[in-house]
Design a protein around this motif. Sequence first.
Motif, PDB file in Angstrom:
ATOM      1  N   ASN A  32       0.813  -1.220   0.000  1.00 21.14           N
ATOM      2  CA  ASN A  32       0.000   0.000   0.000  1.00 21.14           C
ATOM      3  C   ASN A  32       0.844   1.267   0.000  1.00 21.14           C
ATOM      4  O   ASN A  32       0.411   2.309  -0.498  1.00 21.14           O
ATOM      5  CB  ASN A  32      -0.928  -0.001   1.219  1.00 21.14           C
ATOM      6  CG  ASN A  32      -2.178  -0.830   0.969  1.00 21.14           C
ATOM      7  OD1 ASN A  32      -2.260  -1.539  -0.021  1.00 21.14           O
ATOM      8  ND2 ASN A  32      -3.139  -0.749   1.865  1.00 21.14           N
ATOM      9  N   ARG A  35       1.049   2.438  -3.344  1.00 18.31           N
ATOM     10  CA  ARG A  35      -0.218   2.511  -4.078  1.00 18.31           C
ATOM     11  C   ARG A  35      -1.145   3.613  -3.576  1.00 18.31           C
ATOM     12  O   ARG A  35      -2.290   3.690  -4.004  1.00 18.31           O
ATOM     13  CB  ARG A  35      -0.964   1.167  -3.963  1.00 18.31           C
ATOM     14  CG  ARG A  35      -0.317   0.011  -4.681  1.00 18.31           C
ATOM     15  CD  ARG A  35      -1.238  -1.206  -4.674  1.00 18.31           C
ATOM     16  NE  ARG A  35      -0.687  -2.281  -5.492  1.00 18.31           N
ATOM     17  CZ  ARG A  35       0.045  -3.276  -5.022  1.00 18.31           C
ATOM     18  NH1 ARG A  35       0.336  -3.316  -3.732  1.00 18.31           N
ATOM     19  NH2 ARG A  35       0.495  -4.225  -5.823  1.00 18.31           N
ATOM     20  N   PRO A 219     -11.063  -3.029  -1.317  1.00 20.23           N
ATOM     21  CA  PRO A 219     -10.247  -2.349  -2.332  1.00 20.23           C
ATOM     22  C   PRO A 219     -10.476  -0.837  -2.249  1.00 20.23           C
ATOM     23  O   PRO A 219     -11.611  -0.387  -2.097  1.00 20.23           O
ATOM     24  CB  PRO A 219     -10.776  -2.890  -3.674  1.00 20.23           C
ATOM     25  CG  PRO A 219     -11.619  -4.077  -3.321  1.00 20.23           C
ATOM     26  CD  PRO A 219     -12.136  -3.823  -1.934  1.00 20.23           C
ATOM     27  N   GLN A 221      -9.515   2.561  -4.435  1.00 16.44           N
ATOM     28  CA  GLN A 221      -9.027   2.836  -5.779  1.00 16.44           C
ATOM     29  C   GLN A 221      -8.390   4.216  -5.939  1.00 16.44           C
ATOM     30  O   GLN A 221      -8.730   5.158  -5.232  1.00 16.44           O
ATOM     31  CB  GLN A 221     -10.174   2.704  -6.781  1.00 16.44           C
ATOM     32  CG  GLN A 221     -10.711   1.286  -6.848  1.00 16.44           C
ATOM     33  CD  GLN A 221     -11.762   1.154  -7.903  1.00 16.44           C
ATOM     34  OE1 GLN A 221     -11.508   1.419  -9.071  1.00 16.44           O
ATOM     35  NE2 GLN A 221     -12.945   0.744  -7.500  1.00 16.44           N
ATOM     36  N   TYR A 265      -9.872  -8.927  -1.652  1.00 21.75           N
ATOM     37  CA  TYR A 265      -8.431  -8.718  -1.720  1.00 21.75           C
ATOM     38  C   TYR A 265      -8.017  -8.357  -3.148  1.00 21.75           C
ATOM     39  O   TYR A 265      -6.840  -8.381  -3.487  1.00 21.75           O
ATOM     40  CB  TYR A 265      -7.679  -9.967  -1.242  1.00 21.75           C
ATOM     41  CG  TYR A 265      -7.744 -10.176   0.259  1.00 21.75           C
ATOM     42  CD1 TYR A 265      -7.315  -9.184   1.138  1.00 21.75           C
ATOM     43  CD2 TYR A 265      -8.231 -11.361   0.799  1.00 21.75           C
ATOM     44  CE1 TYR A 265      -7.376  -9.356   2.508  1.00 21.75           C
ATOM     45  CE2 TYR A 265      -8.295 -11.548   2.176  1.00 21.75           C
ATOM     46  CZ  TYR A 265      -7.868 -10.541   3.024  1.00 21.75           C
ATOM     47  OH  TYR A 265      -7.922 -10.727   4.384  1.00 21.75           O
ATOM     48  N   GLN A 267      -6.927  -6.147  -6.228  1.00 18.00           N
ATOM     49  CA  GLN A 267      -6.183  -4.886  -6.317  1.00 18.00           C
ATOM     50  C   GLN A 267      -6.593  -4.092  -7.556  1.00 18.00           C
ATOM     51  O   GLN A 267      -5.832  -3.313  -8.097  1.00 18.00           O
ATOM     52  CB  GLN A 267      -4.682  -5.166  -6.302  1.00 18.00           C
ATOM     53  CG  GLN A 267      -4.217  -5.651  -4.931  1.00 18.00           C
ATOM     54  CD  GLN A 267      -2.736  -5.909  -4.846  1.00 18.00           C
ATOM     55  OE1 GLN A 267      -2.073  -6.152  -5.847  1.00 18.00           O
ATOM     56  NE2 GLN A 267      -2.200  -5.880  -3.633  1.00 18.00           N
ATOM     57  N   TRP A 297      -5.559   1.634 -10.190  1.00 20.36           N
ATOM     58  CA  TRP A 297      -5.229   0.466  -9.378  1.00 20.36           C
ATOM     59  C   TRP A 297      -6.049   0.504  -8.090  1.00 20.36           C
ATOM     60  O   TRP A 297      -6.737   1.478  -7.801  1.00 20.36           O
ATOM     61  CB  TRP A 297      -3.733   0.468  -9.024  1.00 20.36           C
ATOM     62  CG  TRP A 297      -3.335   1.608  -8.144  1.00 20.36           C
ATOM     63  CD1 TRP A 297      -3.316   1.631  -6.780  1.00 20.36           C
ATOM     64  CD2 TRP A 297      -2.949   2.926  -8.564  1.00 20.36           C
ATOM     65  NE1 TRP A 297      -2.925   2.864  -6.323  1.00 20.36           N
ATOM     66  CE2 TRP A 297      -2.692   3.686  -7.403  1.00 20.36           C
ATOM     67  CE3 TRP A 297      -2.792   3.529  -9.813  1.00 20.36           C
ATOM     68  CZ2 TRP A 297      -2.300   5.002  -7.454  1.00 20.36           C
ATOM     69  CZ3 TRP A 297      -2.402   4.859  -9.868  1.00 20.36           C
ATOM     70  CH2 TRP A 297      -2.161   5.578  -8.697  1.00 20.36           C
ATOM     71  N   GLY A 299      -5.532  -0.411  -3.864  1.00 19.34           N
ATOM     72  CA  GLY A 299      -4.833  -0.936  -2.699  1.00 19.34           C
ATOM     73  C   GLY A 299      -5.854  -1.640  -1.818  1.00 19.34           C
ATOM     74  O   GLY A 299      -7.057  -1.474  -1.997  1.00 19.34           O
ATOM     75  N   ILE A 300      -5.395  -2.439  -0.876  1.00 22.47           N
ATOM     76  CA  ILE A 300      -6.298  -3.115   0.045  1.00 22.47           C
ATOM     77  C   ILE A 300      -6.148  -2.474   1.415  1.00 22.47           C
ATOM     78  O   ILE A 300      -5.039  -2.371   1.935  1.00 22.47           O
ATOM     79  CB  ILE A 300      -5.983  -4.624   0.145  1.00 22.47           C
ATOM     80  CG1 ILE A 300      -5.901  -5.244  -1.253  1.00 22.47           C
ATOM     81  CG2 ILE A 300      -7.037  -5.328   0.989  1.00 22.47           C
ATOM     82  CD1 ILE A 300      -7.155  -5.121  -2.059  1.00 22.47           C
TER      83      ILE A 300
END
Length: 356
Positions: A32, A35, A219, A221, A265, A267, A297, A299-300
Amino acid sequence: GGHGLATAYYMAKEHGLTNIAVLEKGWIGGGNTGRNTSIVRSNYLYDESAHLYDHAVKLWEGLSQALNYNVMYSARGVLMLAHNTHDVQVFKRHIYANRLNGVDNEWLSAAQAKAFCPPLVIDPDARYPVIGAALQRRGGVARHDAVAWGYARAADALGVDIIQNCEVLEIRRDNAGALESVVTNLGAIRTPKLGVVAAGHTSVVMARAGLRMPLESFPLQALVSEPLKPVFPCVVMSNTVHAYISQSDKGELVIGAGTDQYVSYSQTGGLHITTHTLEAICELFPMFTRLRMLRNWGGIVDVTPDRSPIIGKTPVEGLYVNCGWGTGGFKATPGSGHVFAHTIANDAPHPINAPF
C-alpha cells in the motif's frame, strides 16, 4: 511498508534496539505504501485522532532532515470542499474542534477557495456547487516510495536487518501461549517480540498466531493521468462525491476514489467507482476533461468497525499489531511508527496511541 520500516527505525533510533529484523513478503514499498495517493493532513474531528495525526504531521515537517533523505514533503495545503449546508456545518465543526486541539484549519468562501486553487470551478449551477471550503495549510503531499526507502536506509544504517522476499508462514507460541518464533519461507526466527504491520492482510497474518481480528478488507481505488507541467497548486478533497486530486512531482494528476462496498483482496476494484470519481473531477475542473488516464489500481485497506486504527498489544504475550487505518494510513506513517516503536520497546502504549 512505511509503517513497519518507521517502527524499526524509531526502535533503533530512540530506544537503542538493534537486534531487529523487518520481514517483507515482497519488496520494500511494494504494498500500500506504493499505491496510495500521498496526502498528508491532520484535520480530524475527534481529539484522539487529531493528536495522532498531528503528531505525524510534526514529524513529516522535519522528516527529510531526520532521515537525510528527501521524502519530498510539500505543505501545499489541503482544501476540503463544501457542496451543501450539511458540508458547511460539518467542516465548521471540524475547524472549531481542530483549533481547540492546536491544529490549524480555517474556513474559506467559494471565492477564496478559487483564489487558492484557480482551476476550481465555483459555478452555482453546477451539479456539485462549491459554497465554501475548509483549508489546512500545513497539509500537503509526500513522495510515497521515498518515505519507505528513506526509513529503510536510515534503519539499515542503525543496524536493522531488512529481509525482502521473506513471507511469514507461521507464528508459533509456547506451551504458555506466549510468542516463541516466526516461521518464514527462508527459515525460522526465534523472537520474544513481534510487531505485525501488514496493511490490507492483517487478518491473514494474525490468523497464523491463532488470533481473529475485528477487521474487514476493502479495495481502495486511485488513478493517475498522463504527466503535465505544473498546473495544480494544492490538494483538493470532496467528501460528498468522495474524490480528491493533487499533482505529483512527476506531473501526473493523482486522483483518489472511495472504497468499494464489498470486501475483497482484489487490487483492481469496481469500474463504477472510478467512473463516478472522474465524472465529479471533470465537473469541478473542466480543464482536465481532455486528459488521458495513465493507469488505475486498487490498494487493500483494513477497516475496523469504528474506522479507527488498532495500535497496541494483543492477548498473545510478545505479539503487537498496527492495523485498521482504512484510508488514513499514509498520512499517519511517521507518527504511527513512532508510537508503535514505543509500544513494542516498553510493552506499553505511548500516551498518543493508548486510546487505540
